[in-house]
Design a protein around this motif. Structure first.
Motif, PDB file in Angstrom:
ATOM      1  N   THR A  27     100.752  35.822 -60.776  1.00  0.00           N
ATOM      2  CA  THR A  27     101.547  34.463 -59.495  1.00  0.00           C
ATOM      3  C   THR A  27     100.677  33.531 -59.520  1.00  0.00           C
ATOM      4  OG1 THR A  27     100.545  35.917 -57.525  1.00  0.00           O
ATOM      5  CG2 THR A  27     102.753  35.881 -58.234  1.00  0.00           C
ATOM      6  N   GLY A  28      99.174  34.131 -60.273  1.00  0.00           N
ATOM      7  CA  GLY A  28      98.097  32.973 -60.304  1.00  0.00           C
ATOM      8  C   GLY A  28      97.216  33.762 -59.271  1.00  0.00           C
ATOM      9  N   GLU A  29      97.341  35.086 -58.717  1.00  0.00           N
ATOM     10  CA  GLU A  29      96.169  35.606 -57.818  1.00  0.00           C
ATOM     11  C   GLU A  29      95.959  36.790 -58.646  1.00  0.00           C
ATOM     12  OE1 GLU A  29      97.383  36.621 -54.210  1.00  0.00           O
ATOM     13  OE2 GLU A  29      98.646  35.413 -54.017  1.00  0.00           O
ATOM     14  N   PRO A  30      94.464  36.875 -58.395  1.00  0.00           N
ATOM     15  CA  PRO A  30      93.661  38.425 -59.273  1.00  0.00           C
ATOM     16  C   PRO A  30      94.622  39.331 -59.311  1.00  0.00           C
ATOM     17  CG  PRO A  30      91.663  36.484 -59.324  1.00  0.00           C
ATOM     18  CD  PRO A  30      93.441  35.929 -57.936  1.00  0.00           C
ATOM     19  N   THR A  31      94.487  40.119 -60.058  1.00  0.00           N
ATOM     20  CA  THR A  31      95.242  41.465 -59.338  1.00  0.00           C
ATOM     21  C   THR A  31      93.884  43.105 -59.590  1.00  0.00           C
ATOM     22  OG1 THR A  31      96.231  42.240 -61.764  1.00  0.00           O
ATOM     23  CG2 THR A  31      97.952  40.996 -59.618  1.00  0.00           C
ATOM     24  N   TYR A  32      94.492  43.833 -59.312  1.00  0.00           N
ATOM     25  CA  TYR A  32      93.287  44.965 -59.362  1.00  0.00           C
ATOM     26  C   TYR A  32      92.695  45.494 -60.638  1.00  0.00           C
ATOM     27  CZ  TYR A  32      93.224  45.312 -54.433  1.00  0.00           C
ATOM     28  OH  TYR A  32      92.928  44.877 -53.026  1.00  0.00           O
ATOM     29  N   ALA A  33      94.287  45.131 -61.646  1.00  0.00           N
ATOM     30  CA  ALA A  33      94.307  45.220 -63.517  1.00  0.00           C
ATOM     31  C   ALA A  33      93.190  44.552 -63.787  1.00  0.00           C
ATOM     32  CB  ALA A  33      95.236  45.516 -63.532  1.00  0.00           C
ATOM     33  N   ILE A  39      86.066  44.427 -66.355  1.00  0.00           N
ATOM     34  CA  ILE A  39      84.777  45.767 -66.548  1.00  0.00           C
ATOM     35  C   ILE A  39      84.706  46.784 -67.833  1.00  0.00           C
ATOM     36  CG2 ILE A  39      83.368  45.881 -64.002  1.00  0.00           C
ATOM     37  CD1 ILE A  39      85.659  47.556 -63.390  1.00  0.00           C
ATOM     38  N   ASP A  40      85.671  46.206 -68.135  1.00  0.00           N
ATOM     39  CA  ASP A  40      86.248  46.936 -69.320  1.00  0.00           C
ATOM     40  C   ASP A  40      86.890  48.429 -68.853  1.00  0.00           C
ATOM     41  OD1 ASP A  40      85.449  44.989 -71.539  1.00  0.00           O
ATOM     42  OD2 ASP A  40      83.726  45.595 -71.315  1.00  0.00           O
ATOM     43  N   LEU A  41      87.678  48.760 -68.728  1.00  0.00           N
ATOM     44  CA  LEU A  41      88.451  49.770 -67.662  1.00  0.00           C
ATOM     45  C   LEU A  41      89.484  49.417 -67.500  1.00  0.00           C
ATOM     46  CD1 LEU A  41      86.329  50.506 -65.295  1.00  0.00           C
ATOM     47  CD2 LEU A  41      86.015  51.726 -67.593  1.00  0.00           C
ATOM     48  N   SER A  42      90.312  50.418 -67.784  1.00  0.00           N
ATOM     49  CA  SER A  42      91.826  50.773 -68.210  1.00  0.00           C
ATOM     50  C   SER A  42      92.974  51.117 -66.894  1.00  0.00           C
ATOM     51  CB  SER A  42      92.922  51.507 -69.792  1.00  0.00           C
ATOM     52  OG  SER A  42      93.991  51.967 -69.170  1.00  0.00           O
ATOM     53  N   HIS A  44      94.836  53.304 -66.569  1.00  0.00           N
ATOM     54  CA  HIS A  44      95.224  54.694 -66.918  1.00  0.00           C
ATOM     55  C   HIS A  44      94.143  55.576 -67.139  1.00  0.00           C
ATOM     56  CE1 HIS A  44      98.519  52.662 -68.841  1.00  0.00           C
ATOM     57  NE2 HIS A  44      98.281  52.108 -69.279  1.00  0.00           N
ATOM     58  N   GLU A  45      92.819  55.055 -67.016  1.00  0.00           N
ATOM     59  CA  GLU A  45      91.943  55.717 -67.314  1.00  0.00           C
ATOM     60  C   GLU A  45      91.392  55.597 -65.452  1.00  0.00           C
ATOM     61  OE1 GLU A  45      88.197  54.638 -69.848  1.00  0.00           O
ATOM     62  OE2 GLU A  45      89.102  52.683 -69.920  1.00  0.00           O
ATOM     63  N   VAL A  46      91.863  55.187 -64.515  1.00  0.00           N
ATOM     64  CA  VAL A  46      91.323  55.377 -63.689  1.00  0.00           C
ATOM     65  C   VAL A  46      92.104  55.497 -61.996  1.00  0.00           C
ATOM     66  CG1 VAL A  46      88.900  54.005 -64.483  1.00  0.00           C
ATOM     67  CG2 VAL A  46      90.717  52.301 -63.236  1.00  0.00           C
ATOM     68  N   SER A  47      91.236  55.345 -61.054  1.00  0.00           N
ATOM     69  CA  SER A  47      92.019  54.783 -59.638  1.00  0.00           C
ATOM     70  C   SER A  47      91.571  54.284 -58.617  1.00  0.00           C
ATOM     71  CB  SER A  47      92.599  56.497 -58.754  1.00  0.00           C
ATOM     72  OG  SER A  47      93.461  57.229 -59.946  1.00  0.00           O
ATOM     73  N   VAL A  48      92.108  53.039 -58.460  1.00  0.00           N
ATOM     74  CA  VAL A  48      91.356  52.196 -57.540  1.00  0.00           C
ATOM     75  C   VAL A  48      91.481  52.890 -56.611  1.00  0.00           C
ATOM     76  CG1 VAL A  48      91.930  49.514 -57.267  1.00  0.00           C
ATOM     77  CG2 VAL A  48      92.579  50.496 -59.515  1.00  0.00           C
ATOM     78  N   LEU A  49      90.726  52.478 -55.050  1.00  0.00           N
ATOM     79  CA  LEU A  49      90.700  52.244 -53.566  1.00  0.00           C
ATOM     80  C   LEU A  49      90.434  51.099 -52.076  1.00  0.00           C
ATOM     81  CD1 LEU A  49      89.478  56.378 -53.838  1.00  0.00           C
ATOM     82  CD2 LEU A  49      91.729  55.981 -53.654  1.00  0.00           C
ATOM     83  N   VAL A  50      91.246  51.613 -52.523  1.00  0.00           N
ATOM     84  CA  VAL A  50      90.459  50.324 -51.144  1.00  0.00           C
ATOM     85  C   VAL A  50      90.967  51.046 -49.539  1.00  0.00           C
ATOM     86  CG1 VAL A  50      91.530  48.566 -49.856  1.00  0.00           C
ATOM     87  CG2 VAL A  50      91.673  48.001 -51.959  1.00  0.00           C
ATOM     88  N   ASP A  51      89.982  51.041 -48.851  1.00  0.00           N
ATOM     89  CA  ASP A  51      89.823  51.946 -47.760  1.00  0.00           C
ATOM     90  C   ASP A  51      90.143  53.301 -47.852  1.00  0.00           C
ATOM     91  OD1 ASP A  51      88.732  49.421 -46.178  1.00  0.00           O
ATOM     92  OD2 ASP A  51      90.713  49.152 -45.781  1.00  0.00           O
ATOM     93  N   LEU A  69      87.502  54.826 -59.458  1.00  0.00           N
ATOM     94  CA  LEU A  69      87.483  56.749 -59.499  1.00  0.00           C
ATOM     95  C   LEU A  69      87.544  56.960 -61.388  1.00  0.00           C
ATOM     96  CD1 LEU A  69      88.399  57.992 -56.686  1.00  0.00           C
ATOM     97  CD2 LEU A  69      86.049  57.695 -57.554  1.00  0.00           C
ATOM     98  N   ARG A  70      86.881  57.056 -62.232  1.00  0.00           N
ATOM     99  CA  ARG A  70      87.856  57.861 -63.488  1.00  0.00           C
ATOM    100  C   ARG A  70      88.117  59.273 -63.553  1.00  0.00           C
ATOM    101  NH1 ARG A  70      85.417  55.327 -67.854  1.00  0.00           N
ATOM    102  NH2 ARG A  70      83.602  54.299 -67.500  1.00  0.00           N
ATOM    103  N   LEU A  71      89.658  58.983 -64.113  1.00  0.00           N
ATOM    104  CA  LEU A  71      90.536  59.710 -64.196  1.00  0.00           C
ATOM    105  C   LEU A  71      90.037  60.835 -64.906  1.00  0.00           C
ATOM    106  CD1 LEU A  71      92.750  58.178 -63.847  1.00  0.00           C
ATOM    107  CD2 LEU A  71      91.948  59.400 -61.502  1.00  0.00           C
ATOM    108  N   ILE A  72      88.917  60.241 -66.214  1.00  0.00           N
ATOM    109  CA  ILE A  72      88.386  60.951 -67.240  1.00  0.00           C
ATOM    110  C   ILE A  72      87.519  60.623 -67.532  1.00  0.00           C
ATOM    111  CG2 ILE A  72      89.087  61.132 -69.648  1.00  0.00           C
ATOM    112  CD1 ILE A  72      92.071  61.476 -69.049  1.00  0.00           C
TER     113      ILE A  72
END
Length: 82
Positions: A27-33, A39-42, A44-51, A69-72
């Motif tokens: 919607t015009g607002e940046p997402t975590y994706a 930062i050139d990460l997919s 599919h290869e990470v988990s994004v954490l807030v608090d 956090l990188r999963l692989i």
């Protein structure tokens, strides 16, 4: 808003959220994706954490500090024949 993205065990990135390009699907607002793409990460290869809690990558960024956090991660695999 100023956002710090900490890739655990690797690097830390600083972003001005207003300068982060968004995808057409948002919607015009940046997402975590969108942050991950910067930062050139997919997602599919990470988990994004807030608090310390996982957040969906398609959610608009609403925190000033994000942990990734990188999963692989690369490395070697040694086979032991016993």
């Amino acid at each position: 808003m100023h956002v710090t993205v900490d890739v655990k065990g690797e690097t830390t990135h600083e972003f001005d959220l207003e300068a982060v390009p968004t995808t057409e699907a948002t919607t015009g607002e940046p997402t975590y994706a969108d942050l991950l793409r910067e930062i050139d990460l997919s997602p599919h290869e990470v988990s994004v954490l807030v608090d310390g809690r996982p957040v969906p990558e398609d959610q608009p960024v609403d925190s000033e500090h994000v942990t990734v956090l990188r999963l692989i991660k690369g490395g070697s695999w040694n086979r032991c024949d016993h």
